[in-house]
Design a protein around this motif. Structure first.
Motif, mmCIF file in Angstrom:
data_model
loop_
_atom_site.group_PDB
_atom_site.id
_atom_site.type_symbol
_atom_site.label_atom_id
_atom_site.label_comp_id
_atom_site.label_asym_id
_atom_site.label_seq_id
_atom_site.Cartn_x
_atom_site.Cartn_y
_atom_site.Cartn_z
ATOM 1 N N GLU A 1 2.525 10.489 11.445
ATOM 2 C CA GLU A 1 3.566 10.367 10.421
ATOM 3 C C GLU A 1 3.086 10.906 9.076
ATOM 4 O OE1 GLU A 1 4.411 7.075 13.412
ATOM 5 O OE2 GLU A 1 2.638 7.909 12.415
ATOM 6 N N ILE A 2 1.818 10.623 8.750
ATOM 7 C CA ILE A 2 1.280 11.065 7.467
ATOM 8 C C ILE A 2 1.175 12.584 7.425
ATOM 9 C CG2 ILE A 2 -0.733 11.014 5.953
ATOM 10 C CD1 ILE A 2 0.908 8.438 5.901
ATOM 11 N N ALA A 3 0.753 13.211 8.540
ATOM 12 C CA ALA A 3 0.643 14.671 8.577
ATOM 13 C C ALA A 3 2.000 15.322 8.351
ATOM 14 C CB ALA A 3 0.051 15.113 9.917
ATOM 15 N N GLU A 4 3.034 14.788 8.969
ATOM 16 C CA GLU A 4 4.381 15.336 8.777
ATOM 17 C C GLU A 4 4.841 15.136 7.336
ATOM 18 O OE1 GLU A 4 8.949 14.762 10.526
ATOM 19 O OE2 GLU A 4 7.261 13.651 11.403
ATOM 20 N N PHE A 5 4.570 13.960 6.812
ATOM 21 C CA PHE A 5 4.968 13.658 5.440
ATOM 22 C C PHE A 5 4.248 14.560 4.448
ATOM 23 C CE2 PHE A 5 3.868 11.129 1.598
ATOM 24 C CZ PHE A 5 5.129 11.026 1.045
ATOM 25 N N ASP A 6 2.920 14.719 4.627
ATOM 26 C CA ASP A 6 2.152 15.561 3.713
ATOM 27 C C ASP A 6 2.560 17.023 3.828
ATOM 28 O OD1 ASP A 6 0.807 13.460 2.631
ATOM 29 O OD2 ASP A 6 -1.043 13.750 3.769
ATOM 30 N N GLY A 7 2.986 17.451 5.030
ATOM 31 C CA GLY A 7 3.485 18.815 5.180
ATOM 32 C C GLY A 7 4.739 19.044 4.360
ATOM 33 N N LYS B 1 8.372 14.224 -5.828
ATOM 34 C CA LYS B 1 9.355 14.900 -6.666
ATOM 35 C C LYS B 1 8.654 15.758 -7.711
ATOM 36 C CE LYS B 1 12.732 11.153 -6.227
ATOM 37 N NZ LYS B 1 13.553 10.148 -6.974
ATOM 38 N N PRO B 2 9.320 16.837 -8.157
ATOM 39 C CA PRO B 2 8.710 17.702 -9.169
ATOM 40 C C PRO B 2 8.252 16.955 -10.407
ATOM 41 C CG PRO B 2 10.642 18.774 -8.242
ATOM 42 C CD PRO B 2 10.617 17.383 -7.672
ATOM 43 N N GLU B 3 9.045 15.997 -10.874
ATOM 44 C CA GLU B 3 8.648 15.273 -12.083
ATOM 45 C C GLU B 3 7.396 14.430 -11.842
ATOM 46 O OE1 GLU B 3 12.474 13.215 -10.509
ATOM 47 O OE2 GLU B 3 11.627 15.225 -10.666
ATOM 48 N N GLN B 4 7.223 13.937 -10.603
ATOM 49 C CA GLN B 4 6.011 13.186 -10.283
ATOM 50 C C GLN B 4 4.798 14.110 -10.227
ATOM 51 O OE1 GLN B 4 7.613 11.531 -6.616
ATOM 52 N NE2 GLN B 4 7.749 9.500 -7.539
ATOM 53 N N PHE B 5 4.987 15.316 -9.678
ATOM 54 C CA PHE B 5 3.905 16.300 -9.687
ATOM 55 C C PHE B 5 3.509 16.622 -11.124
ATOM 56 C CE2 PHE B 5 5.574 18.124 -5.433
ATOM 57 C CZ PHE B 5 4.918 17.125 -4.733
ATOM 58 N N ILE C 1 0.837 -1.204 0.000
ATOM 59 C CA ILE C 1 0.000 0.000 0.000
ATOM 60 C C ILE C 1 0.873 1.256 0.000
ATOM 61 C CG2 ILE C 1 -1.995 -1.091 1.075
ATOM 62 C CD1 ILE C 1 -1.066 0.083 3.751
ATOM 63 N N ASP C 2 2.079 1.136 -0.546
ATOM 64 C CA ASP C 2 2.993 2.287 -0.590
ATOM 65 C C ASP C 2 2.339 3.482 -1.268
ATOM 66 O OD1 ASP C 2 4.495 0.207 0.296
ATOM 67 O OD2 ASP C 2 6.172 0.506 -1.069
ATOM 68 N N GLY C 3 1.711 3.230 -2.425
ATOM 69 C CA GLY C 3 1.104 4.327 -3.165
ATOM 70 C C GLY C 3 -0.110 4.906 -2.482
ATOM 71 N N ARG D 1 -4.555 16.392 -6.133
ATOM 72 C CA ARG D 1 -4.671 15.840 -7.484
ATOM 73 C C ARG D 1 -3.506 14.921 -7.842
ATOM 74 N NH1 ARG D 1 -8.306 18.366 -10.951
ATOM 75 N NH2 ARG D 1 -9.339 20.252 -10.200
ATOM 76 N N THR D 2 -2.537 14.792 -6.986
ATOM 77 C CA THR D 2 -1.364 13.969 -7.269
ATOM 78 C C THR D 2 -1.406 12.692 -6.445
ATOM 79 O OG1 THR D 2 -0.028 15.022 -5.543
ATOM 80 C CG2 THR D 2 0.010 16.023 -7.735
ATOM 81 N N PRO D 3 -0.750 11.617 -6.895
ATOM 82 C CA PRO D 3 -0.684 10.393 -6.087
ATOM 83 C C PRO D 3 -0.079 10.682 -4.719
ATOM 84 C CG PRO D 3 0.116 9.994 -8.316
ATOM 85 C CD PRO D 3 -0.063 11.471 -8.188
#
Length: 670
Positions: A333-339, A373-377, A270-272, A366-368
């Motif tokens: 952890e998710i809140a810190e990561f999303d920040g 990374k910028p290229e993923q955005f 469930i990484d993605g 709108r992004t996974p």
């Protein structure tokens, strides 16, 4: 001899054959599952501490001689259990999820099966032993069942010898590490949930202890949550934080295990869906979740290897549970990561304004979730941007259609026109901002590059440093009209002259033998520009009347030869050009007009011998450059531009773009 009830041979023949290692191990897993049930029945709530299961595997690389022993200290094959053993598709263990086909898998997989069991009957110890074979009848042979004297532990030993069938022989794993991996994966839920007694897996004399092997990897138990769903009823999700090694045998980092009737049926990464990578102080933690529920128990196949529903259902369950993990079990952890992702997104939009069609928070949605990374955005947002552009264009087209129709003008047309105009204006500003930002970055890097080269200047001729600057402004050893090098011919010639922004017809560090038809000289000018489309001539069959030549010299260079003269170098180039025709890649030739005007530039610092050699030239309007008209049969001018002036002029030209884009940058690299 005893026969199993039912058509055993056909029943076994219809069983699915293994296509991978985990499926080939399923008969062994079934024997272990039986052992787990036996010790639970004997010890009750104490089965985890008092139960013991031992699995021995030897001669694993020899399909004929492989020997597997599964022994336990459970209740043994009491009469009721033996009766169930002799009945195919029995419902004896149905409340535990047993499907009554485990021993049929044994017959499908192994040539020889022998069973010895000690059990209690009316306060007496009994010993039952028999051989189990795949035959139309009399599947149980060599049967013995008698009372024994003296104390003895109850339990069962199942001995498998020799693999049968090409499917099992071809897929049964022969590497101990692979067997341990699949063993831990199959019973992962039992081990991590603490629902297993001690199991020792001995392969060729090397023992691995479970569940210690798995539980030692657990960092934190984050509890069990009930998830109420409209489609799947109540799902129970047990959440665990583990060391990264817990995922070593799985694809990906974070896992959700779907468990039915006490066994892991399938596992999905469930990484993605979580987005986050490894986390924790040492960046070595991963997430594992175990999902159980009636919906899963009631829809697992007989072998408990897969569910009787479509993969889309699996995905829906995984998604629902993963979202619960993000919002609850791993909310911190998710809140810190999303920040951190939001900060990266803001930087991305600042660097690429054309993607700033919404606020950064909305763009992130709108992004996974694992886009960092910028290229993923960009990959996620480009289709959305294209769709928005299409919708805007369709809106404008509708307005034009309404204006051109014979019907009356709609009352809201003015507002619609204004809205469309605002959208176009905003998009233009975003595009201009991105273009200007790119140009600014190019100029900033150029400034630093020039400074670094000057710092290294020691008076010697270092042509490698000259080529570094040349390469930065325009790729070397290419012609812009070479169709095989179209990607390599991207350039920043606007730094030299704004009219060269879209130049296609140029030769950069290319010898005259590859430019001029029938030329035999390998002399190569730094830049020859003969663009016939954008500002330096007309795209006709007429001869060229304007040509540009550019020479780059190392910043700070002082040590020129005594015979060097910019005039002589440029004059040689012009002579070569006027005596020939420029040949393009399509075989066409372009003659240079007799009265062609040559615009020649030398980009250099006017110091040392260059200053002496050009001291008689006129100075440019800013008093720093040098300029000299071509004489005799040549028309044109040679201008020496210092690197600082080249950079300064380019910044001034870019200044108007900065203001038009609503940007302001007052600081430049030193």
């Amino acid at each position: 001899m005893t026969s199993l009830r039912g058509d055993v041979v056909n029943r076994v023949r219809r069983l699915p054959k293994p296509t991978q290692a985990a499926e080939a191990l399923q008969p062994v897993f079934e024997a272990i599952s039986n052992a787990l049930h036996a010790v639970e029945d004997k010890f009750g709530v104490d089965y985890q501490t008092q139960g013991r299961i031992y699995v021995s595997i030897s001669s694993v690389k020899d399909a004929n001689a492989i020997n597997i022993i599964v022994s336990d200290n459970g209740v043994g094959l009491q009469p009721s259990r033996f009766e169930a053993f002799c009945t195919t598709d029995t419902d004896y263990k149905i409340e535990r999820g047993g499907k009554g086909v485990g021993r049929l898998l044994w017959l499908d997989a192994f040539e020889h099966i022998n069973i010895v069991s000690i059990y209690e009957l009316d306060e007496h110890l009994m010993r039952r032993s028999f051989s189990f074979r795949l035959e139309p009848e009399d599947q149980i042979t060599d049967e013995q069942n008698y009372a024994i004297d003296g104390p003895a532990p109850t339990g069962t030993v199942v001995n498998f010898t020799g693999l049968r069938g090409t499917a099992y022989r071809g897929k049964f794993p022969i590497q101990p590490a692979t067997i341990v991996k699949h063993f831990g994966s199959h019973f992962f839920a039992d081990f991590i949930l603490g629902k297993s007694p001690e199991i020792i897996l001995d392969i060729e004399g090397v023992a691995t202890r479970f569940p210690d092997q798995i539980q030692s990897l657990m960092v934190e138990d984050r509890g069990v949550a009930d998830i109420e769903t409209s489609s799947f009823g109540t799902l129970r999700l047990a959440n665990f934080i583990c060391e990264k090694a817990a995922s070593a045998n799985f694809e990906g980092l974070h896992q959700i295990h779907l468990v039915a009737n006490g066994r892991t049926v399938t596992t999905r990464k469930i990484d993605g869906l979580l987005g986050i990578g490894r986390f924790g102080k040492s960046n070595n933690h991963v997430y594992h979740g175990c999902v159980t529920g009636d919906f899963l128990d009631e829809r697992v196949n007989q072998e408990r290897t897969q569910f009787n529903f479509d993969e889309t259902i699996v995905e829906l369950i995984i998604r629902e549970c993963s979202e619960h993990v993000r919002l609850n079990a791993m909310a911190g952890e998710i809140a810190e990561f999303d920040g951190q992702r939001l900060g990266t997104m803001r930087d991305f939009v600042e660097e690429y304004p054309t993607f700033g069609f919404e606020e950064a928070e909305a763009l992130l949605e709108r992004t996974p979730k694992n886009a960092v990374k910028p290229e993923q955005f960009a990959q996620a947002l480009i289709p959305i941007r294209i769709r928005r552009d299409k919708e805007r264009n369709e809106k404008i087209q509708r307005i034009l259609t309404e204006l051109g129709s014979d019907t009356g003008v709609p009352i809201n047309l003015v507002a619609a026109v204004q809205s469309a105009a605002n959208e176009v204006r905003a998009e233009e500003q975003r595009q201009l901002a991105e273009y200007v930002l790119r140009r600014k970055i190019v100029l900033d890097v150029l400034a630093v590059l020039i400074r670094r080269i000057r710092e290294r200047a020691d008076g010697s001729q270092d042509f490698q440093l000259e080529s570094t600057l040349h390469q930065f402004i325009c790729p070397m050893r290419v012609r812009g009209d070479d169709p095989s090098k179209i990607e390599q011919s991207d350039h920043d010639l606007w730094i030299v002259d704004e009219r060269l922004t879209f130049t296609k017809y140029f030769a950069s560090d290319v010898p005259f033998t590859q430019i001029i038809a029938e030329s035999e000289t390998a002399t190569r000018p730094d830049l020859l520009i003969y663009d016939r489309l954008h500002g330096l001539g007309a795209d006709t069959e007429d001869p060229l009347r304007r040509v540009m030549l550019v020479e780059f010299k190392q910043p700070g260079r002082r040590d020129y030869s005594e015979r060097y003269s910019p005039m002589n170098q440029i004059s040689e180039y012009i002579t070569r050009l006027k005596n020939g025709e420029i040949e393009d890649f399509r075989g066409g030739r372009v003659r240079i007009a007799d009265d062609c005007i040559f615009y020649c530039y030398v980009i250099a610092d006017i110091v040392g011998k260059l200053d002496i050699h050009t001291s008689a030239w006129r100075t440019t309007s800013n008093g720093r450059g040098r300029i000299q008209e071509l004489g005799g049969k040549f028309r044109g001018v040679i201008e020496i531009i210092e690197w600082a002036d080249l950079l300064g002029d380019a910044r001034l030209r870019n200044h108007a773009f900065l203001h038009a884009a609503g940007l302001r940058f007052d600081r430049h690299p030193n």
